[in-house]
Enzyme design. Structure first.
Site, PDB file in Angstrom:
ATOM      1  N   CYS A  56      67.334  25.708  50.930  1.00 33.90           N
ATOM      2  CA  CYS A  56      68.320  26.834  50.396  1.00 33.90           C
ATOM      3  C   CYS A  56      68.777  27.873  51.086  1.00 33.90           C
ATOM      4  O   CYS A  56      69.834  28.361  51.079  1.00 33.90           O
ATOM      5  CB  CYS A  56      67.850  27.190  48.948  1.00 33.90           C
ATOM      6  N   HIS A 112      65.108  31.328  45.201  1.00 36.63           N
ATOM      7  CA  HIS A 112      66.409  30.384  45.599  1.00 36.63           C
ATOM      8  C   HIS A 112      67.405  31.539  45.928  1.00 36.63           C
ATOM      9  O   HIS A 112      67.493  32.564  45.424  1.00 36.63           O
ATOM     10  CB  HIS A 112      66.968  29.769  44.271  1.00 36.63           C
TER      11      HIS A 112
END
Length: 325
Positions: free
Chosen positions: A91, A166
Site C-alpha cells: 500500500c 494503511h
C-alpha cells in the site's frame, strides 16, 4: 497491511520520508517526501508546491461499501489514474504510484513511464494487478524494507494479531480534491476548491482533520507525509543570485537552509543504509561477548530497572495530567 494473507513477495515498509524519497529517486522522479507535523496553513505553505498528502492510519475492516466519512462520494468516472491494492504490504508504494499517475507532465524514469503507458485505460483492479506484478517495482520497494532474519514458524507459539496500517492519498485532479484508497472500489471525490489562497490544501486539510477527529482524543495512530518539489535546486539558484548581487544577509539565510536540507538528506541516506543491513549477527556477537565477560545478566537487570523507572514516570505524568483536567 498484515502479512497473514498473500503478499506476493512484497515486504512491509516504514512510514518514513527518507524511505519514500529514496523510492521516488529510484523511479526517476524529482520530488521528495517530508513529514508533516501540522496542518496549519503556515506549515503547509512552507512546503509548497505540494503535489499530494499521504495519510497513514490504523486500518479497521468496514462492512460498508460507502466512503468512511460523509464529506465525499465515489466517482466511478474518475478521469485520472487509479489502481486497486491487490496484494498485502504494497500500500505504501501503491499510494506513491496512484499519486504520480495523476501529476500532469510528470518527469520520471523509463520503467515507470512504460508502466503508466501499459496501464492506460485499464480498470482499477486490472491496473492494480499490473502494478503489483511489476518485478522491478517490487524490488525497489523491498530494497528499503528491513530484512527478515528471524522466523518463529514451527515453534508452536500462539499467533498474535498485530494492528494493520494503511496509506491513502489526497491530491487535486481537474479542480477537485480526491482521496485515492486502493482498498476502495473507486476514488472518493471531496469537492472542488478555489485556486486562490491555499488552493486545494484547504479542502484536503478539512477532510483529513475530520478524519482525525474520529479517533479517540490523544490517539497517535496516524501520520502525514507530503510529496513536494525538491527545494534544493531552487535554493541553490537563489544562493547564486544573492552572492552575485552582494546580498550577504539573504545569501547567509539561504545557505543555512541548504545546509539543513543537505544534512537531512545525509541522515536519510544513513538510515536507509542501516535498513538494508542485517544486524542480527552483530547483536548475537555482542550478546555472546557480554555473556562471556559476565556482564550480560547485570545489563539485563539494569535494563529492567530503567524500564520500570520509565513506566513509573510515565504513569505519574498521566496522573498529573488527569488532576489538571
Amino acid at each position: 497491511m498484515s502479512e497473514d494473507e498473500d503478499s506476493s513477495g512484497w515486504q512491509l515498509t516504514e512510514s518514513d520520508p527518507g524511505v519514500f524519497t529514496e523510492l521516488l529517486k529510484s523511479l526517476g522522479v524529482p520530488y521528495i517526501v517530508d513529514d508533516l507535523y501540522s496542518l496549519d496553513p503556515e506549515a503547509l505553505s512552507a512546503l509548497r508546491p505540494l503535489h499530494a498528502l499521504i495519510f497513514l492510519f490504523k486500518w479497521l475492516p468496514s462492512t460498508s461499501d460507502e466512503p468512511s466519512n460523509r464529506t465525499g462520494e465515489y466517482d466511478p468516472d474518475f478521469p485520472g489514474f487509479f489502481a486497486h491494492q491487490t496484494v498485502n504490504n504494497a500500500c505504501a508504494t501503491l499510494a506513491v504510484i496512484n499519486t504520480l499517475g495523476n501529476i500532469p507532465s510528470l518527469t520520471c524514469g523509463a520503467q515507470l513511464s512504460d508502466l503508466m503507458s501499459f496501464t492506460a485505460g485499464m480498470d482499477p483492479q486490472t491496473c492494480g494487478m499490473a502494478v503489483t506484478s511489476a518485478d522491478w517495482l517490487r524490488e525497489s520497494h523491498n530494497a528499503l524494507s528491513p530484512p527478515s532474519a528471524i522466523s518463529l514458524d514451527g515453534l508452536g507459539l500462539p499467533k498474535k494479531t498485530e494492528d494493520a496500517y494503511h496509506f491513502v492519498v489526497y491530491l487535486p485532479v481537474l479542480g477537485s480534491v480526491y482521496e485515492l484508497d486502493g482498498l476502495k472500489p473507486w476514488p472518493v471525490r471531496h469537492g472542488g476548491y478555489e485556486d486562490s489562497g491555499e488552493g486545494w490544501l484547504r479542502k484536503a486539510r478539512e477532510v483529513i482533520e475530520a478524519r482525525i477527529a474520529g479517533y479517540p482524543q490523544g490517539a497517535i495512530e496516524f501520520s502525514l507525509l507530503a510529496i513536494r518539489d525538491d527545494p534544493l535546486p531552487a535554493m541553490q539558484m537563489q544562493l547564486e543570485t544573492f552572492q552575485r548581487t552582494g546580498q550577504v544577509a539573504e545569501a547567509r539565510d539561504v545557505f543555512s537552509k541548504i545546509s539543513h536540507e543537505t544534512s537531512k538528506r545525509d541522515r536519510w541516506a544513513l538510515e536507509n543504509s542501516l535498513r538494508r543491513h542485517n544486524h542480527i549477527g552483530l547483536v548475537h556477537a555482542l550478546l555472546l561477548a557480554l555473556a562471556k565477560a559476565g556482564r550480560l545478566q547485570p545489563g539485563m537487570e539494569n535494563a529492567r530497572k530503567v524500564m520500570r523507572e520509565r513506566i513509573e514516570r510515565h504513569r505519574e505524568r498521566g496522573l498529573a495530567d488527569m488532576d489538571e483536567d
